[in-house]
Design a protein around this motif. Structure first.
Motif, mmCIF file in Angstrom:
data_model
loop_
_atom_site.group_PDB
_atom_site.id
_atom_site.type_symbol
_atom_site.label_atom_id
_atom_site.label_comp_id
_atom_site.label_asym_id
_atom_site.label_seq_id
_atom_site.Cartn_x
_atom_site.Cartn_y
_atom_site.Cartn_z
ATOM 1 N N ALA A 1 0.835 -1.203 0.000
ATOM 2 C CA ALA A 1 0.000 0.000 0.000
ATOM 3 C C ALA A 1 0.868 1.252 0.000
ATOM 4 C CB ALA A 1 -0.926 -0.014 1.211
ATOM 5 N N THR A 2 2.024 1.170 0.639
ATOM 6 C CA THR A 2 2.950 2.309 0.669
ATOM 7 C C THR A 2 3.384 2.686 -0.736
ATOM 8 O OG1 THR A 2 3.774 1.603 2.842
ATOM 9 C CG2 THR A 2 5.140 3.142 1.600
ATOM 10 N N LEU A 3 3.787 1.700 -1.526
ATOM 11 C CA LEU A 3 4.220 1.969 -2.908
ATOM 12 C C LEU A 3 3.076 2.520 -3.746
ATOM 13 C CD1 LEU A 3 6.544 -1.007 -3.955
ATOM 14 C CD2 LEU A 3 7.165 1.362 -3.501
ATOM 15 N N HIS A 4 1.893 1.945 -3.591
ATOM 16 C CA HIS A 4 0.745 2.403 -4.389
ATOM 17 C C HIS A 4 0.402 3.854 -4.064
ATOM 18 C CE1 HIS A 4 0.130 -1.405 -6.282
ATOM 19 N NE2 HIS A 4 -0.173 -2.044 -5.161
ATOM 20 N N ARG A 5 0.489 4.214 -2.810
ATOM 21 C CA ARG A 5 0.209 5.607 -2.420
ATOM 22 C C ARG A 5 1.231 6.555 -3.047
ATOM 23 N NH1 ARG A 5 -1.147 3.283 2.774
ATOM 24 N NH2 ARG A 5 -3.402 3.503 3.132
ATOM 25 N N ARG A 6 2.484 6.179 -3.021
ATOM 26 C CA ARG A 6 3.530 7.031 -3.609
ATOM 27 C C ARG A 6 3.296 7.257 -5.102
ATOM 28 N NH1 ARG A 6 8.740 3.952 -1.059
ATOM 29 N NH2 ARG A 6 8.511 4.660 1.120
ATOM 30 N N ARG A 7 2.771 6.264 -5.771
ATOM 31 C CA ARG A 7 2.538 6.357 -7.216
ATOM 32 C C ARG A 7 1.200 6.998 -7.550
ATOM 33 N NH1 ARG A 7 3.888 0.002 -7.943
ATOM 34 N NH2 ARG A 7 6.163 0.073 -7.689
ATOM 35 N N GLY A 8 0.415 7.297 -6.529
ATOM 36 C CA GLY A 8 -0.903 7.860 -6.772
ATOM 37 C C GLY A 8 -1.890 6.842 -7.289
ATOM 38 N N GLU A 9 -1.652 5.571 -6.994
ATOM 39 C CA GLU A 9 -2.512 4.489 -7.457
ATOM 40 C C GLU A 9 -3.548 4.140 -6.390
ATOM 41 O OE1 GLU A 9 1.041 2.354 -10.069
ATOM 42 O OE2 GLU A 9 0.423 1.512 -8.145
ATOM 43 N N PRO A 10 -4.644 3.488 -6.767
ATOM 44 C CA PRO A 10 -5.670 3.103 -5.787
ATOM 45 C C PRO A 10 -5.100 2.183 -4.716
ATOM 46 C CG PRO A 10 -6.499 2.854 -8.034
ATOM 47 C CD PRO A 10 -5.033 3.131 -8.149
ATOM 48 N N VAL A 11 -5.529 2.389 -3.497
ATOM 49 C CA VAL A 11 -5.113 1.553 -2.375
ATOM 50 C C VAL A 11 -6.351 0.867 -1.813
ATOM 51 C CG1 VAL A 11 -4.119 1.537 -0.066
ATOM 52 C CG2 VAL A 11 -3.149 3.028 -1.820
ATOM 53 N N HIS A 12 -6.289 -0.449 -1.710
ATOM 54 C CA HIS A 12 -7.454 -1.219 -1.287
ATOM 55 C C HIS A 12 -7.389 -1.657 0.167
ATOM 56 C CE1 HIS A 12 -8.674 -1.205 -5.430
ATOM 57 N NE2 HIS A 12 -7.591 -1.834 -5.815
ATOM 58 N N GLY A 13 -6.326 -1.316 0.855
ATOM 59 C CA GLY A 13 -6.179 -1.692 2.251
ATOM 60 C C GLY A 13 -4.718 -1.724 2.634
ATOM 61 N N ASP A 14 -4.438 -1.883 3.913
ATOM 62 C CA ASP A 14 -3.068 -1.838 4.413
ATOM 63 C C ASP A 14 -2.573 -3.160 4.962
ATOM 64 O OD1 ASP A 14 -2.220 1.090 4.265
ATOM 65 O OD2 ASP A 14 -4.163 1.259 5.238
ATOM 66 N N MET A 15 -3.411 -4.205 4.914
ATOM 67 C CA MET A 15 -3.007 -5.487 5.473
ATOM 68 C C MET A 15 -2.109 -6.246 4.503
ATOM 69 S SD MET A 15 -4.544 -5.198 8.325
ATOM 70 C CE MET A 15 -4.276 -6.823 9.037
ATOM 71 N N CYS A 16 -1.229 -7.072 5.059
ATOM 72 C CA CYS A 16 -0.290 -7.845 4.244
ATOM 73 C C CYS A 16 -1.008 -8.987 3.533
ATOM 74 C CB CYS A 16 0.833 -8.399 5.122
ATOM 75 S SG CYS A 16 1.986 -9.464 4.223
ATOM 76 N N CYS A 17 -0.835 -9.063 2.208
ATOM 77 C CA CYS A 17 -1.454 -10.126 1.413
ATOM 78 C C CYS A 17 -0.800 -11.489 1.661
ATOM 79 C CB CYS A 17 -1.328 -9.810 -0.077
ATOM 80 S SG CYS A 17 -2.270 -8.400 -0.655
ATOM 81 N N PHE A 18 0.393 -11.466 2.248
ATOM 82 C CA PHE A 18 1.166 -12.692 2.394
ATOM 83 C C PHE A 18 1.319 -13.105 3.856
ATOM 84 C CE2 PHE A 18 2.576 -10.250 -1.315
ATOM 85 C CZ PHE A 18 2.179 -11.130 -2.318
ATOM 86 N N ALA A 19 0.391 -12.641 4.689
ATOM 87 C CA ALA A 19 0.399 -12.992 6.110
ATOM 88 C C ALA A 19 -0.378 -14.284 6.337
ATOM 89 C CB ALA A 19 -0.198 -11.855 6.937
#
Length: 380
Positions: free
Chosen positions: A230-248
């Motif tokens: 989500a951090t990278l997506h925010r920096r790029r101005g891309e949509p963010v769907h949540g902050d939880m880890c997909c690989f947890a």
């Protein structure tokens, strides 16, 4: 005035309530049920002064005189809340999936059959201009009788099902109910046939891992390099769907699934969905094949192609999407509720078919888990 209550004022509740108010100047959102009362009041500003807030749907239904209700709560609560509203004989917009488990689905079916109150479901594929145009062409008979259907859904925004509350399988009921319910409903609408048998498979190959449960992107040492960060997506101005880890370790939901469905005429459909395809790999494509011709369309291009089998003729239709976030389907479902309230019109998404779509999804899930064909019949 037409008094509408919203139960669950999250993203979908807000979208639908905003639309229905714009469609008719006599519509008023008179009440909201949501635990985030103060947050919503701050968001609405002066408009909140005219809205009554309740902690529970029971309190709402006891105190309010309502013309319609929008139910857009967490998925696992849809059926039980809808049953209470049906008992009050109030027309409903009910978000999909209409239920996430078999017991609730049967109870909802019984309540609907007993109360016969109109229920509109935001099945955007069926209701959109593209879906309506495809059905019109198939119904014209130019393709001949439809004898085979092929469908693919590669979801480019699939991380939404792994990075926020959707990651909880107890809430979603699995990805057939979350996504395929739309596609199964569309196929059923266009071919006009009931499903009889289903065989399915699902897998979780990507969005799994051993990172700590509850891990967020900003707390992860890989936040600057992980493609799902989500951090990278925010920096790029891309949509963010949540902050939880997909690989947890606590990430639920399969990330791909497929189904073979037989219908009452003997014809069958193949369907496959995927949640880790991205960018130009995204597609939501359908092919309806008759002996005379094939119709193909994709919701990402809003274009219909018709290929005639016995001549070299090909036809192309460009269908502009509707003016909402669901390709036009949300506007139609709000119009459906208003038409029911004002004129007693039936729902534009027959609830019998919505219930059947949910049953088919549950049978597909069971087939994938048991490795057995499942007959699509209601328990006696």
């Amino acid at each position: 005035m037409i008094n509408i209550a919203v139960i669950g004022y999250g993203y979908r509740g807000k979208v639908l309530s905003d639309l229905i108010v714009k469609l008719n100047e006599n519509v008023k959102i008179s009440a909201i049920v949501d635990p985030r009362k103060q947050e919503i009041i701050d968001e609405l500003g002066v408009a909140a002064a005219h809205i009554r807030f309740y902690d529970t749907e029971d309190e709402l239904l006891e105190r309010e005189q309502l013309d319609g209700v929008i139910i857009a709560t967490r998925c696992s609560t849809h059926a039980q809340i809808a049953i209470k509203v049906l008992e009050k004989k109030i027309p409903i917009i009910l978000e999909k999936p209409v239920s996430t488990n078999a017991a609730d689905l049967m109870a909802l079916k019984s309540a609907y059959e007993r109360c016969k109150t109109a229920v509109a479901v935001p099945f955007s594929l069926r209701l959109s201009p593209l879906g309506q145009a495809a059905k019109e062409i198939v119904s014209s008979g130019k393709l001949g009788k439809i004898e085979h259907v092929q469908a693919i859904n590669n979801v480019s925004y699939g991380s939404v099902y792994y990075q926020n509350w959707y990651r909880d399988e107890n809430e979603t009921g699995g990805m057939f109910l979350q996504k395929a319910t739309h596609d199964f409903d569309l196929i059923q609408s266009i071919v006009g046939l009931k499903p009889t048998w289903v065989s399915a498979m699902k897998s979780k190959q990507i969005f799994k891992g051993n990172k700590p449960a509850g891990l967020t992107c900003e707390s992860c040492e890989e936040e600057d390099v992980c493609p799902e960060s989500a951090t990278l997506h925010r920096r790029r101005g891309e949509p963010v769907h949540g902050d939880m880890c997909c690989f947890a370790s606590d990430t639920g939901n399969e990330d791909s699934g497929s189904a073979l469905i037989e219908y009452e005429s003997g014809m069958h459909a193949s369907y496959s969905q995927n949640f880790f395809a991205r960018n130009h790999a995204a597609t939501r494509k359908f092919r309806f094949l008759g002996y005379k011709g094939t119709l193909e369309f994709d919701y990402y291009t809003n274009k219909i192609e018709v290929y005639m089998h016995h001549t070299n003729r090909m036809e192309t239709y460009e269908i502009p999407p509707g003016n909402d976030t669901h390709g036009g389907g949300d506007i139609v479902v709000c119009e459906s509720l208003l038409d029911t309230i004002r004129f007693g019109a039936p729902s534009k998404t027959p609830f019998e078919e919505a219930l059947l779509s949910a049953l088919l999804c549950m049978k597909a899930k069971k087939s994938a888990e048991t490795r057995e064909f499942q007959e699509v019949i209601w328990p006696s």
